[in-house]
Write a protein that holds these residues in place. Structure first.
Motif, mmCIF file in Angstrom:
data_model
loop_
_atom_site.group_PDB
_atom_site.id
_atom_site.type_symbol
_atom_site.label_atom_id
_atom_site.label_comp_id
_atom_site.label_asym_id
_atom_site.label_seq_id
_atom_site.Cartn_x
_atom_site.Cartn_y
_atom_site.Cartn_z
ATOM 1 N N SER A 37 -13.962 -0.710 3.935
ATOM 2 C CA SER A 37 -13.274 -0.608 2.644
ATOM 3 C C SER A 37 -14.041 -1.333 1.553
ATOM 4 C CB SER A 37 -11.893 -1.257 2.803
ATOM 5 O OG SER A 37 -11.328 -1.543 1.556
ATOM 6 N N GLY A 62 -0.448 -0.421 0.512
ATOM 7 C CA GLY A 62 -1.372 -0.449 1.650
ATOM 8 C C GLY A 62 -2.353 -1.600 1.568
ATOM 9 N N ASP A 86 3.921 -1.949 1.875
ATOM 10 C CA ASP A 86 3.247 -1.452 3.080
ATOM 11 C C ASP A 86 4.310 -1.010 4.081
ATOM 12 O OD1 ASP A 86 0.084 -2.023 4.160
ATOM 13 O OD2 ASP A 86 1.571 -1.391 5.650
#
Ligand SMILES: C[S@@+](CC[C@H](N)C(=O)[O-])C[C@H]1O[C@@H](n2cnc3c(N)ncnc32)[C@H](O)[C@@H]1O
Length: 298
Positions: A37, A62, A86
């Motif tokens: 990421s 998230g 989340d």
């Protein structure tokens, strides 16, 4: 590459691309590797958090283990209220733990909700200036979630996400990847860890070249640009910018995605060296369409 014909899948249920239990298992890993990421790229995180904390009220969906959240609460600037959403309680606990001792005046509100279904009633409509999803858009049902995000955003608010790009995936995928060019779906047969696999339900199964059925636990959905434009428009958004995200080599190599791929990593490394990093996604920013614009388009 004869990838297309090889893809034959069976789903156990419709809808979800990943079950919350998958991320509960990820959250329980004692010595985790990070996700592939941009939150692990210092340059990206600096500019993305600068953009995020220009706002007074913001939402992240998230957060994973909270790398972005920690940088945000440390930077703070204009930010007063920060919703962190989340579907995994375990992931939210990791974020809570990570920022617990950070001195900040930001009010942080944790919401355990699945944005594929949840209308996020806790957040007043029209109240959020910035919404971000980092490395998570591939997991959600955008047609459901974006409509909720559109309602939550202030009229001049912005939505940002790095989206897996169908064009990039198609160009750089390898024959052994379970990638379906027609749908932009990448089927992940890896699961968080053997100990935690207990009770982990697959999303479906995929038939490999030898005719074996292999369970998969996650579908990573990439999008072609025209498809994205349509989805965003249908949900009341217009994409106003698009920037390719090239993950630095060390971020890709240290990520969980690079593990267990020794046989293909040599070619991936050649690609990374050629491109100066791993071409992972496209960072898009979208603004809400005004009602007038939506009508004009009809
Ligand atoms: C791949 S992780 C990315 C984490 C982090 N943002 C990063 O970049 O490292 C995806 C995150 O999105 C969350 N998530 C996936 N689908 C979701 C959904 N439908 N609703 C809410 N959260 C979701 C997962 O629990 C996980 O924390």
């Amino acid at each position: 590459m004869e990838i297309k014909n090889m893809i034959e899948t069976e789903r156990t249920e419709t809808g979800k691309k990943v079950y919350p239990e998958y991320y509960e298992a990820v959250a329980a890993i004692a010595q985790p590797r990070h996700f592939p990421s941009p939150v692990n790229d210092p340059e990206w995180i600096k500019s993305a958090t600068d953009w995020f904390v220009e706002s007074r009220t913001a939402m992240e969906v998230g957060p994973g283990r909270g790398e972005f959240a920690e940088a945000v609460v440390r930077k703070r600037r204009e930010l007063k209220k920060y919703y962190i959403v989340d579907m995994s309680g375990g992931m939210l606990n990791l974020v809570r733990e990570r920022i617990r001792d950070v001195e900040t005046e930001v009010e942080v509100i944790f919401i355990c909700a699945d944005v594929d279904y949840d209308p996020l009633f806790e957040i007043p409509d029209g109240s959020v200036d910035r919404i971000i999803m980092v490395n998570a858009f591939q997991d959600i049902n955008p047609l459901a979630a974006l409509r909720v995000f559109r309602r939550k955003l202030a009229p001049n608010g912005l939505f940002r996400a790095n989206v897996l790009s169908g064009e990039i995936r198609e160009k750089y995928c390898f024959a052994e990847d379970f990638f379906d060019r027609d749908t932009g779906c990448f089927y992940l047969t890896r699961h968080p860890s053997i100990e935690n696999k207990k009770g982990l339900k697959p999303i479906g199964s995929i038939t490999n070249k030898e005719g074996e059925k292999i369970p998969f636990y996650r579908i990573l959905k990439s999008y072609y640009r025209s498809e994205l434009d349509e989805i965003f428009y249908d949900c009341g958004f217009e994409i106003i910018s698009e920037t390719p995200v090239i993950l630095p080599k060390n971020v890709w190599m240290n990520s969980v995605a690079a593990q267990g791929k020794e046989h293909t990593n040599i070619r991936r490394l050649e690609l990374i060296d050629k491109l100066g990093g791993y071409p992972s996604s496209v960072d898009i920013i979208a603004k809400p369409l005004t009602n007038l614009k939506i009508k004009e388009g009809q």
